[in-house]
Design a protein around this motif. Structure first.
Motif, PDB file in Angstrom:
ATOM      1  N   PRO A  23      23.988  81.334  -6.402  1.00  0.00           N
ATOM      2  CA  PRO A  23      23.055  81.734  -5.337  1.00  0.00           C
ATOM      3  C   PRO A  23      22.291  80.559  -4.749  1.00  0.00           C
ATOM      4  O   PRO A  23      21.965  80.567  -3.560  1.00  0.00           O
ATOM      5  N   ALA A  24      22.018  79.541  -5.564  1.00  0.00           N
ATOM      6  CA  ALA A  24      21.277  78.376  -5.084  1.00  0.00           C
ATOM      7  C   ALA A  24      22.043  77.602  -4.014  1.00  0.00           C
ATOM      8  O   ALA A  24      21.448  76.875  -3.220  1.00  0.00           O
ATOM      9  N   VAL A  25      23.346  77.751  -3.989  1.00  0.00           N
ATOM     10  CA  VAL A  25      24.182  77.103  -2.979  1.00  0.00           C
ATOM     11  C   VAL A  25      24.501  78.069  -1.843  1.00  0.00           C
ATOM     12  O   VAL A  25      24.422  77.725  -0.661  1.00  0.00           O
ATOM     13  N   ILE A  26      24.840  79.300  -2.195  1.00  0.00           N
ATOM     14  CA  ILE A  26      25.283  80.273  -1.196  1.00  0.00           C
ATOM     15  C   ILE A  26      24.156  80.693  -0.258  1.00  0.00           C
ATOM     16  O   ILE A  26      24.352  80.811   0.957  1.00  0.00           O
ATOM     17  N   VAL A  27      22.954  80.934  -0.788  1.00  0.00           N
ATOM     18  CA  VAL A  27      21.851  81.419   0.049  1.00  0.00           C
ATOM     19  C   VAL A  27      21.502  80.446   1.176  1.00  0.00           C
ATOM     20  O   VAL A  27      21.360  80.870   2.333  1.00  0.00           O
ATOM     21  N   PRO A  28      21.357  79.138   0.913  1.00  0.00           N
ATOM     22  CA  PRO A  28      21.090  78.226   2.042  1.00  0.00           C
ATOM     23  C   PRO A  28      22.217  78.207   3.069  1.00  0.00           C
ATOM     24  O   PRO A  28      21.952  78.210   4.282  1.00  0.00           O
ATOM     25  N   ALA A 142      27.133  86.558  -3.793  1.00  0.00           N
ATOM     26  CA  ALA A 142      28.400  86.137  -3.182  1.00  0.00           C
ATOM     27  C   ALA A 142      29.015  87.272  -2.368  1.00  0.00           C
ATOM     28  O   ALA A 142      29.492  87.060  -1.245  1.00  0.00           O
ATOM     29  N   GLY A 143      28.988  88.474  -2.922  1.00  0.00           N
ATOM     30  CA  GLY A 143      29.536  89.621  -2.199  1.00  0.00           C
ATOM     31  C   GLY A 143      28.745  89.946  -0.950  1.00  0.00           C
ATOM     32  O   GLY A 143      29.316  90.233   0.114  1.00  0.00           O
ATOM     33  N   GLY A 144      27.426  89.906  -1.063  1.00  0.00           N
ATOM     34  CA  GLY A 144      26.573  90.169   0.092  1.00  0.00           C
ATOM     35  C   GLY A 144      26.740  89.130   1.180  1.00  0.00           C
ATOM     36  O   GLY A 144      26.780  89.456   2.376  1.00  0.00           O
ATOM     37  N   ALA A 145      26.861  87.870   0.777  1.00  0.00           N
ATOM     38  CA  ALA A 145      27.063  86.790   1.749  1.00  0.00           C
ATOM     39  C   ALA A 145      28.391  86.957   2.482  1.00  0.00           C
ATOM     40  O   ALA A 145      28.465  86.799   3.706  1.00  0.00           O
ATOM     41  N   LEU A 146      29.430  87.296   1.727  1.00  0.00           N
ATOM     42  CA  LEU A 146      30.738  87.492   2.338  1.00  0.00           C
ATOM     43  C   LEU A 146      30.697  88.640   3.348  1.00  0.00           C
ATOM     44  O   LEU A 146      31.194  88.513   4.475  1.00  0.00           O
ATOM     45  N   GLY A 147      30.065  89.748   2.951  1.00  0.00           N
ATOM     46  CA  GLY A 147      29.961  90.886   3.862  1.00  0.00           C
ATOM     47  C   GLY A 147      29.205  90.543   5.133  1.00  0.00           C
ATOM     48  O   GLY A 147      29.611  90.935   6.236  1.00  0.00           O
ATOM     49  N   THR A 148      28.124  89.788   4.992  1.00  0.00           N
ATOM     50  CA  THR A 148      27.314  89.405   6.153  1.00  0.00           C
ATOM     51  C   THR A 148      28.082  88.499   7.098  1.00  0.00           C
ATOM     52  O   THR A 148      28.060  88.677   8.326  1.00  0.00           O
ATOM     53  N   ILE A 149      28.775  87.521   6.534  1.00  0.00           N
ATOM     54  CA  ILE A 149      29.550  86.586   7.360  1.00  0.00           C
ATOM     55  C   ILE A 149      30.675  87.310   8.099  1.00  0.00           C
ATOM     56  O   ILE A 149      30.941  87.034   9.285  1.00  0.00           O
ATOM     57  N   VAL A 150      31.316  88.253   7.432  1.00  0.00           N
ATOM     58  CA  VAL A 150      32.379  89.022   8.093  1.00  0.00           C
ATOM     59  C   VAL A 150      31.807  89.849   9.239  1.00  0.00           C
ATOM     60  O   VAL A 150      32.404  89.933  10.321  1.00  0.00           O
ATOM     61  N   LEU A 151      30.640  90.455   9.030  1.00  0.00           N
ATOM     62  CA  LEU A 151      30.006  91.251  10.078  1.00  0.00           C
ATOM     63  C   LEU A 151      29.664  90.401  11.303  1.00  0.00           C
ATOM     64  O   LEU A 151      29.806  90.851  12.443  1.00  0.00           O
ATOM     65  N   GLY A 185      28.263  94.066  -9.175  1.00  0.00           N
ATOM     66  CA  GLY A 185      27.536  93.116  -8.349  1.00  0.00           C
ATOM     67  C   GLY A 185      28.276  92.798  -7.062  1.00  0.00           C
ATOM     68  O   GLY A 185      27.689  92.760  -5.974  1.00  0.00           O
ATOM     69  N   ALA A 186      29.596  92.584  -7.175  1.00  0.00           N
ATOM     70  CA  ALA A 186      30.399  92.245  -6.003  1.00  0.00           C
ATOM     71  C   ALA A 186      30.433  93.378  -4.984  1.00  0.00           C
ATOM     72  O   ALA A 186      30.578  93.141  -3.782  1.00  0.00           O
ATOM     73  N   VAL A 187      30.288  94.608  -5.460  1.00  0.00           N
ATOM     74  CA  VAL A 187      30.244  95.770  -4.567  1.00  0.00           C
ATOM     75  C   VAL A 187      28.826  96.009  -4.052  1.00  0.00           C
ATOM     76  O   VAL A 187      28.617  96.333  -2.883  1.00  0.00           O
ATOM     77  N   LEU A 188      27.853  95.829  -4.938  1.00  0.00           N
ATOM     78  CA  LEU A 188      26.450  96.069  -4.587  1.00  0.00           C
ATOM     79  C   LEU A 188      26.007  95.191  -3.416  1.00  0.00           C
ATOM     80  O   LEU A 188      25.327  95.667  -2.500  1.00  0.00           O
ATOM     81  N   GLY A 189      26.375  93.916  -3.440  1.00  0.00           N
ATOM     82  CA  GLY A 189      25.954  92.990  -2.382  1.00  0.00           C
ATOM     83  C   GLY A 189      26.337  93.441  -0.991  1.00  0.00           C
ATOM     84  O   GLY A 189      25.468  93.638  -0.129  1.00  0.00           O
ATOM     85  N   PRO A 190      27.634  93.646  -0.728  1.00  0.00           N
ATOM     86  CA  PRO A 190      28.020  94.054   0.628  1.00  0.00           C
ATOM     87  C   PRO A 190      27.638  95.484   0.976  1.00  0.00           C
ATOM     88  O   PRO A 190      27.359  95.778   2.143  1.00  0.00           O
ATOM     89  N   VAL A 191      27.616  96.380  -0.009  1.00  0.00           N
ATOM     90  CA  VAL A 191      27.292  97.774   0.298  1.00  0.00           C
ATOM     91  C   VAL A 191      25.811  97.921   0.626  1.00  0.00           C
ATOM     92  O   VAL A 191      25.433  98.423   1.686  1.00  0.00           O
ATOM     93  N   VAL A 192      24.940  97.443  -0.263  1.00  0.00           N
ATOM     94  CA  VAL A 192      23.497  97.557  -0.027  1.00  0.00           C
ATOM     95  C   VAL A 192      23.044  96.550   1.031  1.00  0.00           C
ATOM     96  O   VAL A 192      22.482  96.913   2.063  1.00  0.00           O
ATOM     97  N   GLY A 193      23.304  95.272   0.776  1.00  0.00           N
ATOM     98  CA  GLY A 193      22.878  94.242   1.716  1.00  0.00           C
ATOM     99  C   GLY A 193      23.548  94.364   3.065  1.00  0.00           C
ATOM    100  O   GLY A 193      22.901  94.235   4.115  1.00  0.00           O
ATOM    101  N   GLY A 194      24.854  94.628   3.061  1.00  0.00           N
ATOM    102  CA  GLY A 194      25.583  94.740   4.317  1.00  0.00           C
ATOM    103  C   GLY A 194      25.134  95.914   5.162  1.00  0.00           C
ATOM    104  O   GLY A 194      24.990  95.793   6.383  1.00  0.00           O
TER     105      GLY A 194
END
Length: 201
Positions: A23-28, A142-151, A185-194
């Protein structure tokens, strides 16, 4: 006689992945990518909002967990013990809410605000789950970031799915999480965050 056991190659690789795709790398990276899109490619705006998100959603949270680890309050800078995660999660939540307030006052671009809200809600979801179970924050981010970037940038970025799988693999190999914990976790990120990001942008 030296009885030190040399870690296997898969374990060494997993430890490297855990840090490089943390997360320290992905979030920025995500913060600047969203700010770039949200400001219509304005360099100054990207730097301003990207830095603000990075400070309150990454730098301060990492300072909290690293300081706690060095003080012996929990094990390691990824807080291995589930029961010890509540305090740092709550402190991180305060940091994210302060950052969100600054973005609201400063009239941040809609996409940047949507990202901020999505991370706050995802953190709340992790916090609630953590009372009973140790969901993987690495996989969630990581999952949430991927979902956001795809969107934002389109389906071609689904090619990054193997990177998400690599994060999940690494967390299991280093024995910080079970397979179920990284999958959730990988599902939670894109489902909730996305969903929150999509609803608010």
């Amino acid at each position: 006689m030296d009885t030190t056991v040399t870690p296997s190659l898969p374990l060494r690789l997993a430890r490297l992945v855990t840090e490089v795709l943390s997360p320290a790398v992905i979030v920025p990276l995500l913060s600047f990518a969203v700010a770039w899109y949200g400001t219509a490619h304005d360099v100054l705006g990207t730097v301003l909002w990207g830095l603000l998100v990075t400070v309150f959603y990454c730098a301060i949270p990492m300072a909290i967990v690293v300081r706690g680890a060095r003080g012996g309050r929990w094990e390691g800078h990824w807080v291995r013990e589930r029961e010890r995660r509540m305090v740092p999660f709550l402190l991180i939540l305060v940091s994210t809410l302060v950052g969100l307030a600054l973005m609201l006052v400063g009239t941040a671009p809609g996409d940047v605000l949507a990202l901020a809200w999505s991370m706050v809600v995802t953190l709340l979801a992790c916090l609630v789950i953590t009372r009973w179970w140790k969901v993987s924050v690495h996989a969630t981010v990581a999952g949430g970031a991927l979902g956001t970037i795809v969107l934002l940038y389109g389906p071609w970025y689904l090619l990054l799915v193997p990177a998400l799988a690599l994060v999940c693999w690494s967390r299991v190999v280093v024995e910080d999480h079970t397979l179920a914990q990284v999958v959730v976790g990988a599902v939670l990120g894109p489902v909730v965050g996305g969903v929150v990001f999509l609803a608010l942008r």
